[in-house]
Structure formats: C-alpha cells, structure tokens
Scaffold this motif. Structure first.
Motif, mmCIF file in Angstrom:
data_model
loop_
_atom_site.group_PDB
_atom_site.id
_atom_site.type_symbol
_atom_site.label_atom_id
_atom_site.label_comp_id
_atom_site.label_asym_id
_atom_site.label_seq_id
_atom_site.Cartn_x
_atom_site.Cartn_y
_atom_site.Cartn_z
ATOM 1 N N THR A 1 140.469 123.676 11.970
ATOM 2 C CA THR A 1 139.565 124.055 13.057
ATOM 3 C C THR A 1 138.143 123.692 12.634
ATOM 4 O OG1 THR A 1 139.214 126.282 12.187
ATOM 5 C CG2 THR A 1 141.017 125.998 13.770
ATOM 6 N N ASN A 2 137.271 123.672 13.595
ATOM 7 C CA ASN A 2 135.845 123.402 13.342
ATOM 8 C C ASN A 2 135.622 122.107 12.567
ATOM 9 O OD1 ASN A 2 135.194 125.877 14.577
ATOM 10 N ND2 ASN A 2 135.493 126.947 12.648
ATOM 11 N N TRP A 3 136.429 121.089 12.845
ATOM 12 C CA TRP A 3 136.266 119.799 12.176
ATOM 13 C C TRP A 3 134.994 119.137 12.672
ATOM 14 C CZ3 TRP A 3 136.777 114.705 14.320
ATOM 15 C CH2 TRP A 3 136.702 113.693 13.358
ATOM 16 N N THR A 4 134.174 118.707 11.741
ATOM 17 C CA THR A 4 132.910 118.067 12.069
ATOM 18 C C THR A 4 132.694 116.860 11.176
ATOM 19 O OG1 THR A 4 131.996 120.241 12.595
ATOM 20 C CG2 THR A 4 130.434 118.445 12.337
ATOM 21 N N PRO A 5 132.558 115.665 11.783
ATOM 22 C CA PRO A 5 132.183 114.482 11.008
ATOM 23 C C PRO A 5 130.676 114.243 11.160
ATOM 24 C CG PRO A 5 133.110 113.799 13.104
ATOM 25 C CD PRO A 5 133.072 115.318 13.100
ATOM 26 N N LEU A 6 129.934 114.365 10.080
ATOM 27 C CA LEU A 6 128.476 114.184 10.141
ATOM 28 C C LEU A 6 128.064 112.936 9.377
ATOM 29 C CD1 LEU A 6 127.311 117.854 9.526
ATOM 30 C CD2 LEU A 6 127.254 116.577 11.673
ATOM 31 N N PRO A 7 127.591 111.908 10.083
ATOM 32 C CA PRO A 7 127.131 110.718 9.379
ATOM 33 C C PRO A 7 125.919 111.038 8.519
ATOM 34 C CG PRO A 7 126.617 110.574 11.717
ATOM 35 C CD PRO A 7 127.413 111.821 11.524
ATOM 36 N N GLN A 8 125.953 110.570 7.264
ATOM 37 C CA GLN A 8 124.896 110.875 6.304
ATOM 38 C C GLN A 8 124.016 109.675 5.987
ATOM 39 O OE1 GLN A 8 124.680 114.221 4.862
ATOM 40 N NE2 GLN A 8 125.918 114.416 6.694
ATOM 41 N N GLU A 9 124.627 108.523 5.810
ATOM 42 C CA GLU A 9 123.891 107.313 5.427
ATOM 43 C C GLU A 9 124.449 106.124 6.188
ATOM 44 O OE1 GLU A 9 123.896 106.490 1.203
ATOM 45 O OE2 GLU A 9 124.018 108.645 0.788
ATOM 46 N N PHE A 10 123.570 105.318 6.750
ATOM 47 C CA PHE A 10 123.938 104.093 7.437
ATOM 48 C C PHE A 10 123.431 102.921 6.605
ATOM 49 C CE2 PHE A 10 123.804 107.345 10.596
ATOM 50 C CZ PHE A 10 124.780 107.016 11.528
ATOM 51 N N THR A 11 124.327 101.993 6.271
ATOM 52 C CA THR A 11 123.944 100.831 5.483
ATOM 53 C C THR A 11 124.217 99.568 6.291
ATOM 54 O OG1 THR A 11 124.518 101.989 3.437
ATOM 55 C CG2 THR A 11 124.308 99.594 3.315
ATOM 56 N N ASP A 12 123.170 98.810 6.520
ATOM 57 C CA ASP A 12 123.264 97.535 7.214
ATOM 58 C C ASP A 12 123.880 96.529 6.266
ATOM 59 O OD1 ASP A 12 122.798 95.054 8.302
ATOM 60 O OD2 ASP A 12 120.690 95.423 8.748
ATOM 61 N N ALA A 13 125.038 95.994 6.633
ATOM 62 C CA ALA A 13 125.716 94.995 5.807
ATOM 63 C C ALA A 13 125.896 93.705 6.605
ATOM 64 C CB ALA A 13 127.053 95.549 5.322
ATOM 65 N N GLY A 14 124.874 93.327 7.355
ATOM 66 C CA GLY A 14 124.943 92.109 8.149
ATOM 67 C C GLY A 14 125.797 92.290 9.375
#
Length: 130
Positions: A62-75
């Motif tokens: 229950t209460n599953w949450t995916p929180l993006p932490q870091e975005f890396t540009d890889a082209g």
C-alpha cells in the motif's frame, strides 16, 4: 533534443503521479516497450502493459510512491534514479529502495522504458560509464 527529452520524462512522472493517463498516453508511443530487469526480466507493450507490470510490481503493498530523484541527460536516452517507497499490505512494514529507469525516444515520445534494480546495469543501458 536531449533537454527536451528530460522534460518529457519529467512530465510523464507528473502525469503518472496525478493519474492523468490521457496525458501520459500523449507522451509515449503506441507501441511503448517496458522492460523490468528484476525480478523476472518481464517485458510488456503499450501503456496498458506498463500499467499491468506496475500493478504486479506493487501487489501486496500500500502507499506505493515512485519519486524521481535525479534526471541524467544521456543524449537520446534519459536516466532517472527513482526512490520507491511503500508499506507491506499485511505487515504494515515500510520499505524503500532506489531503482533506475532508462527512457529511450522515438521523435519526442517515449518509446522504451527499462527499469533496473542495479545502477551499473542502468548506466550501461543508458550508454554512460559508472
């Protein structure tokens, strides 16, 4: 184009979090491929396949949450470290761990999303060195 790709990925996470499946559908190709390395190497097709894999992944929590932490540009790819947290449905025990998502594009839409439990695998898939 890569900065735009990062923005598309950010918008896809926001749409998913808000339950806006119409908006999410606009950000992915109709033939989206989703690959989940752990625990079974499962692959699904389309947004509906992604939603089914997500339902399987979160079963028993229950209460599953995916929180993006870091975005890396890889082209042509975007790597995102995502902190997932949830509670065991029966036990109530909290769990949390990091996963890495690699997004690939066709034009300005997400065509493939691969999910890894290990950073090194995700870095390799994104074409980046550890």
């Amino acid at each position: 184009m890569s900065r735009e790709n990062v923005e598309v990925v950010r918008r896809s996470f926001a749409a998913f979090e808000n339950g806006d499946l119409d908006r999410l559908r606009d950000l992915v190709t109709d033939d989206l491929i989703v690959y989940r390395a752990e625990p079974d190497g499962a692959t699904s097709n389309g947004l509906d396949g992604f939603l089914q894999l997500t339902a399987e992944w979160t079963e028993g929590f229950t209460n599953w949450t995916p929180l993006p932490q870091e975005f890396t540009d890889a082209g042509q790819r975007v790597l995102v470290r995502v902190r997932q947290s949830a509670r065991g449905e029966a036990s109530g025990v909290p769990v949390a761990d990091d996963f890495w998502f690699v997004f690939e594009f066709r034009g300005s839409r997400i065509a493939r999303m691969s999910i890894y439990a290990h950073e090194a695998e995700a870095l390799e898939a994104a074409g980046l060195e550890e």
